[in-house]
Design an enzyme around this catalytic site. Structure first.
Site, PDB file in Angstrom:
ATOM      1  N   GLY A 141      -1.223  -3.644   5.552  1.00 34.88           N
ATOM      2  CA  GLY A 141      -2.429  -4.506   5.834  1.00 34.88           C
ATOM      3  C   GLY A 141      -2.911  -4.600   7.147  1.00 34.88           C
ATOM      4  O   GLY A 141      -3.568  -3.541   7.681  1.00 34.88           O
ATOM      5  N   THR A 190       0.838  -1.238  -0.059  1.00 34.75           N
ATOM      6  CA  THR A 190       0.040   0.047   0.071  1.00 34.75           C
ATOM      7  C   THR A 190       0.917   1.320  -0.026  1.00 34.75           C
ATOM      8  O   THR A 190       2.221   1.187   0.433  1.00 34.75           O
ATOM      9  CB  THR A 190      -0.783   0.147   1.298  1.00 34.75           C
ATOM     10  OG1 THR A 190      -1.594  -1.249   1.387  1.00 34.75           O
ATOM     11  CG2 THR A 190      -1.737   1.248   1.363  1.00 34.75           C
TER      12      THR A 190
END
Length: 572
Positions: free
Chosen positions: A467, A384
């Protein structure tokens, strides 16, 4: 001279003092400070590009789009235009905070029966069948851009200008970072045909490896001509250029030729959606996040539980400090795992789950002398990019963008350069599971951007990659800054932990960075925590975080970037 070429001086400035590889053994960067505007991203080239957009008169949303598109080129192992994003946008003119959901939905052919009839017990993690949700990134950019230019009162820069640096880095190339080298090597391990060995996919190999199959070394130039062409189409035609034109046709044609599920109708129907942010009180501040299908409610729930403990009297970095946050995380994750999915399909009692009374009830379950054994999280992994921007007018953006696993599905759609996400592989094939697969459904998302307000204005923008670790790192940042008065950079660099799994690890334990004193770890072990002490003092297994604090008295912006990554915080 083109905008992209003008970036060189800014980019060189951004590189100074930046750690070049996650896992560095020393950090101690200063907090960046600026009287006007601030940008923090996980890659220095993206920071430089976004800062230049601000200096040229763009607003915070404009700069976020520049950063997001640049990251989609220079940090492809973490994010691409084939992924999703979520936004929190503060409009200083209207004084409102809005949430934008730029995540994609499952395709019309993505059904339980499809996977079960093929003998699958779970959706594949890689390959064409893992790419079963429409990429939402570009629609998120486009929706945010149009909102900002209609309501923020600053429309100096046009859409195509915002994508120029991304197009330039895709066309002319960018120096491959040590972090990308590491994760390319990881993802091309020939001994693992499920999660790794991505060179088995022709377009991945052609795009991210040399013609002879070798890895690019750090500092070598990688060009993505197909992606540059795709970005040019988007720059000219906006979101329709991606979802309703030749790009979508090429993606769908490649999917169809290789057993994929997405259709042109799936792309044409896709829209991003606006929502009201969710909120809890934390020590008199207002903590905001994005609502489901994001796990933002878990991040807020942890803070809601911690409200019932006097962390300051415990002391930062003590066994009680770590134990309390880990146990609060377990309780919050239990709620998350019971309820989180697409709210268009399930009525999720978010207000009740984030109520003060529920926070008290969860806090009451925590035993300060013994770690809970029966409250276990799921195991979402993920790669991410979080980034934050505040402009000179006070507009603020907290945004997170991802394609799920490192390198997403591993599928680069032919002739587009678009690396597709595998976010839909997180759907369950159990029809009784809250997050089971259904056409048109958005899946449970780990990514969540955050803001903390002091009074009625943004005080802290923060977020992280990682995550399962995202809510935990958010709690670390908030408690260290609010409860213990850490500077932004010190809060980011302080030792971190991870309860659960991340980065494809096989263990579901309590991982800690090696800087946490052994006597603290011994006490946590005594209380029943399955502690795993990692070798690294700083490791991107804990994610790459960032934050911007706005001083309400002086309006000075304090920015920080994570030494576990390759980012930079810069202002002007």
């Amino acid at each position: 001279m083109s905008f992209w070429k003008k970036l060189s001086t800014v980019a060189l400035t951004a590189v100074i003092g930046v750690s070049t590889f996650s896992g560095a053994q020393a950090a101690n960067r200063p907090t960046s400070m600026s009287p006007n505007a601030m940008v923090t991203t996980p890659h220095y080239l993206a920071t430089a590009a976004a800062l230049k957009t601000l200096e040229d008169g763009g607003n915070a949303v404009d700069a976020a789009i520049t950063a997001a598109s640049t990251l989609a080129v220079v940090y492809p192992h973490y994010t691409t235009i084939g992924g999703d994003n979520f936004w929190l946008i503060y409009n200083a003119k209207t004084k409102e905070l809005k949430a934008l959901n730029g995540s994609g939905r499952a395709g019309e052919k993505a059904t339980l029966d499809y996977y079960k009839n093929k003998g699958y017990e779970k959706i594949p993690s890689r390959g064409y069948e893992s790419a079963n949700t429409v990429p939402g990134v570009v629609s998120g950019w486009w929706e945010a851009y149009n909102y900002a230019h209609k309501s923020m009162g600053n429309n100096k820069l046009q859409w195509n200008r915002l994508l120029e640096p991304a197009i330039g880095y895709a066309e002319n190339g960018y120096p491959v970072s040590p972090n990308q080298v590491y994760w390319t090597k990881y993802a091309t391990d020939p001994t693992d045909n499920d999660l790794k060995n991505l060179q088995r996919f022709d377009e991945f190999r052609k795009t991210f490896l040399k013609p002879n199959g070798d890895l690019y070394a750090a500092g070598e130039i990688l060009k993505q001509k197909d992606l540059a062409n795709t970005l040019r189409i988007i720059a000219k035609k906006g979101a329709d250029g991606f979802y309703k034109g030749e790009v979508a046709k090429k993606i769908v044609a490649d999917m169809k030729a290789n057993g994929g599920l997405l259709t042109l109708k799936d792309f044409e129907k896709h829209t991003s959606t606006w929502a009201e942010p969710i909120i809890v009180d934390y020590r008199g501040y207002k903590a905001y996040n994005v609502p489901p299908n994001s796990q933002g409610m878990a991040s807020l729930s942890i803070l809601n539980v911690l409200n019932n403990f006097d962390l300051k009297s415990m002391g930062e970095g003590t066994p009680d400090y770590y134990h309390t946050i880990v146990e609060a995380t377990k309780q919050s994750f239990a709620d998350r795992d019971k309820w989180l999915t697409d709210p268009a399909f399930v009525d999720i009692p978010v207000d009740e789950l984030l109520s003060k009374q529920h926070g008290k009830d969860l806090a009451a379950r925590i035993d300060m002398k013994q770690a809970a054994k029966s409250v276990e999280p799921l195991d979402p992994k993920g790669d991410t990019t979080w980034f934050g921007i505040v402009d000179k007018d006070g507009n603020a953006v907290s945004i997170i963008q991802s394609h799920y696993f490192d390198w997403g599905s591993g599928i680069v759609a032919k002739d587009t350069g678009v690396l597709l996400q595998n976010r839909g592989s997180y759907f369950s094939l159990d029809s009784k599971h809250i997050n089971h697969l259904e056409p048109g459904k958005r899946t449970f998302h780990t990514i969540n951007p955050a803001m903390l307000f002091k009074g009625d204005k943004p005080y802290l923008l923060y977020g992280t990659q990682g995550g399962e670790g995202q809510p935990q790192t958010q709690a670390a940042l908030v408690t260290r800054i609010i409860d213990f008065g850490f500077s932004v950079q010190d809060a980011i660099e302080a030792p971190r932990w991870l309860h659960g799994r991340n980065w494809g690890s096989a263990s579901n334990n309590l991982k800690v960075e090696s800087r946490i004193p052994q006597e603290v770890l011994d006490e946590l072990i005594k209380r029943g925590h399955p502690v795993e002490k990692l070798e690294a003092a700083y490791t991107d297994a804990m994610g790459q975080s960032g934050a911007i604090l706005i001083d309400p008295k002086t309006n000075v912006k304090f920015g920080g970037a994570d030494p576990r990554g390759e980012g930079a915080a810069m202002g002007y």
